[in-house]
Scaffold this motif. Structure first.
Motif, PDB file in Angstrom:
ATOM      1  N   CYS A 112       0.861  -1.183   0.000  1.00 61.74           N
ATOM      2  CA  CYS A 112       0.000   0.000   0.000  1.00 61.74           C
ATOM      3  C   CYS A 112       0.901   1.238   0.000  1.00 61.74           C
ATOM      4  O   CYS A 112       1.505   1.559   1.010  1.00 61.74           O
ATOM      5  N   HIS A 113       1.008   1.897  -1.153  1.00 59.35           N
ATOM      6  CA  HIS A 113       1.828   3.107  -1.271  1.00 59.35           C
ATOM      7  C   HIS A 113       1.014   4.306  -0.772  1.00 59.35           C
ATOM      8  O   HIS A 113      -0.038   4.606  -1.338  1.00 59.35           O
ATOM      9  N   VAL A 114       1.502   4.990   0.245  1.00 61.54           N
ATOM     10  CA  VAL A 114       0.831   6.212   0.706  1.00 61.54           C
ATOM     11  C   VAL A 114       1.557   7.404   0.094  1.00 61.54           C
ATOM     12  O   VAL A 114       2.772   7.557   0.268  1.00 61.54           O
ATOM     13  N   VAL A 115       0.818   8.223  -0.652  1.00 62.09           N
ATOM     14  CA  VAL A 115       1.401   9.429  -1.235  1.00 62.09           C
ATOM     15  C   VAL A 115       0.635  10.647  -0.746  1.00 62.09           C
ATOM     16  O   VAL A 115      -0.565  10.593  -0.490  1.00 62.09           O
ATOM     17  N   ARG A 116       1.354  11.750  -0.637  1.00 64.00           N
ATOM     18  CA  ARG A 116       0.789  12.963  -0.060  1.00 64.00           C
ATOM     19  C   ARG A 116       0.156  13.839  -1.135  1.00 64.00           C
ATOM     20  O   ARG A 116       0.814  14.230  -2.095  1.00 64.00           O
ATOM     21  N   VAL A 117      -1.144  14.117  -0.954  1.00 69.24           N
ATOM     22  CA  VAL A 117      -1.851  14.998  -1.878  1.00 69.24           C
ATOM     23  C   VAL A 117      -2.268  16.289  -1.162  1.00 69.24           C
ATOM     24  O   VAL A 117      -2.417  17.331  -1.772  1.00 69.24           O
ATOM     25  N   PRO A 171       1.190  -7.358  -5.808  1.00 71.21           N
ATOM     26  CA  PRO A 171       0.003  -6.519  -6.016  1.00 71.21           C
ATOM     27  C   PRO A 171       0.111  -5.272  -5.146  1.00 71.21           C
ATOM     28  O   PRO A 171       0.657  -5.324  -4.042  1.00 71.21           O
ATOM     29  N   PHE A 172      -0.380  -4.148  -5.653  1.00 71.13           N
ATOM     30  CA  PHE A 172      -0.263  -2.924  -4.864  1.00 71.13           C
ATOM     31  C   PHE A 172      -1.492  -2.030  -4.986  1.00 71.13           C
ATOM     32  O   PHE A 172      -2.269  -2.119  -5.931  1.00 71.13           O
ATOM     33  N   LEU A 173      -1.644  -1.178  -3.983  1.00 76.39           N
ATOM     34  CA  LEU A 173      -2.658  -0.132  -3.959  1.00 76.39           C
ATOM     35  C   LEU A 173      -1.945   1.193  -3.739  1.00 76.39           C
ATOM     36  O   LEU A 173      -0.849   1.220  -3.173  1.00 76.39           O
ATOM     37  N   VAL A 174      -2.565   2.280  -4.176  1.00 79.80           N
ATOM     38  CA  VAL A 174      -2.024   3.609  -3.913  1.00 79.80           C
ATOM     39  C   VAL A 174      -3.034   4.375  -3.067  1.00 79.80           C
ATOM     40  O   VAL A 174      -4.194   4.520  -3.464  1.00 79.80           O
ATOM     41  N   VAL A 175      -2.613   4.813  -1.890  1.00 77.18           N
ATOM     42  CA  VAL A 175      -3.475   5.628  -1.028  1.00 77.18           C
ATOM     43  C   VAL A 175      -3.102   7.088  -1.217  1.00 77.18           C
ATOM     44  O   VAL A 175      -1.950   7.484  -0.996  1.00 77.18           O
ATOM     45  N   LEU A 176      -4.053   7.878  -1.675  1.00 80.99           N
ATOM     46  CA  LEU A 176      -3.864   9.325  -1.794  1.00 80.99           C
ATOM     47  C   LEU A 176      -4.276   9.934  -0.462  1.00 80.99           C
ATOM     48  O   LEU A 176      -5.453   9.888  -0.097  1.00 80.99           O
TER      49      LEU A 176
END
Length: 334
Positions: A112-117, A171-176
């Motif tokens: 789960c990639h957490v990226v800063r928006v 497998p991956f997810l991206v959390v904005l």
């Protein structure tokens, strides 16, 4: 796959909200009482329940059909979230906590990639540039770590490398991690960033980590009201779990009896005998048959007995493909 059903590693650059999100998960864990041992769980691991409104309805059905004074215990399926050490460029060479980061990430089912928006002038963007650049940094570090691992393996074996579990192939997810005032337009944001990142929209989820940490402190009724005031129906954590299940091709079957009502995590479309093995390994070997009722039939008719009397309980063999929401009673030999 972890013994808890699903294991997700949370990764991200420093100061993107990863720890805030994980702390919300820990609070959710502490509020959840179930029959698994917390003593063996490391401080950086949180086990949280998969929200499932069907379980309460099943419990009420069993209580009425079995003339019970109280509801049977409810046991949700669970997800294991692993808070992986903060990543910086150069992690594959051991920069920062790179080695710890990589060893933990090898053990999870999904990333789960957490990226800063969100924008916040008080929070330093340490290494964080933009959502797309941050995502690419993490992706590149995983690919470089894979390359380095393959090269080391080739030198050691002095032969063609065998197939290894590659980090970049997980497998991956991206959390904005968005601002609270952006929650009303999560679908639009997910579509926008999915195109920007070049990934499927089902892999992208917009969450406000700060909001999630506030939600878990509220009673369930107040949580619903708070979410409604923000223009959303489900919490970010609930939507994250749902997308994780979809990304990994997982499903849930249900068991219902006076002893307990429970949800079990399986790979979508597995056979009945293998599903029995999820409950106990011996059950797969000693499988005789599975009595199966669709969830809606089970609840509307009022339990096992009326479902059988109305011809809604099917007797299935070991090759039956279990589908989402099947209520199953396994018949096991001695």
């Amino acid at each position: 796959m972890s013994s808890y059903g699903l294991s997700v590693g949370i990764v991200g650059l420093p100061n993107v909200g990863k720890s805030t999100l994980f702390n919300a998960l820990l609070k959710k864990q502490q509020a959840y009482v179930a029959n698994f041992p917390f003593a063996t769980i490391e401080p950086n691991v949180g086990i949280v329940p998969v929200p499932d409104s069907r379980l309460e309805k099943l419990a009420e059905t069993i209580k009425a059909s079995e003339n019970m004074a109280t509801l049977p215990p409810i046991v949700n399926a669970t997800v294991e979230f692993v808070d992986i050490a903060g990543l910086i460029a150069g992690a594959h060479k051991g920069e920062g906590l790179g080695n710890k980061f990589l060893s933990h990430i090898r053990e999870v089912d999904a990333i789960c990639h957490v990226v800063r928006v969100f924008s916040d002038g008080d929070i330093v963007k340490e290494g964080s540039v933009s959502p797309k650049d941050d995502f690419e940094i993490i992706k590149t570090e995983l690919e470089l770590a894979d390359l380095e691992m393959v090269e080391k393996h080739q030198k050691k074996k002095n032969a063609n490398v065998e197939i290894l579990p590659l980090l970049a192939k997980k497998p991956f997810l991206v959390v904005l991690n968005v601002a609270e005032h952006d929650l009303a337009k999560v679908s639009k944001l997910e579509e926008q960033y999915a195109k920007e990142f070049g990934v499927d929209q089902n892999q992208v989820i917009a969450i406000c980590a700060k909001t999630e940490s506030q939600l878990v402190d509220l009673p369930s009724g107040d949580q619903a009201d708070y979410l409604a005031s923000l223009g959303i129906e489900k919490s970010g954590l609930e939507r994250l779990i749902q997308k994780a299940f979809k990304t990994l091709g997982l499903a849930t079957f249900l068991t219902a009896g006076a002893k307990e009502v429970r949800a079990w995590t399986i790979k979508d479309g597995i056979k009945a005998s293998a599903a029995a093995g999820v409950i106990h390994t011996d059950f797969e070997k000693k499988f005789i048959r599975a009595d199966v009722v669709a969830f809606n039939d089970f609840v509307s008719l009022g339990g096992w007995k009326p479902a059988r009397e109305n011809g809604k309980a099917r007797s299935e063999g070991k090759d039956y493909q279990v589908t989402e929401g099947d209520v199953i009673e396994f018949k096991i030999g001695s």
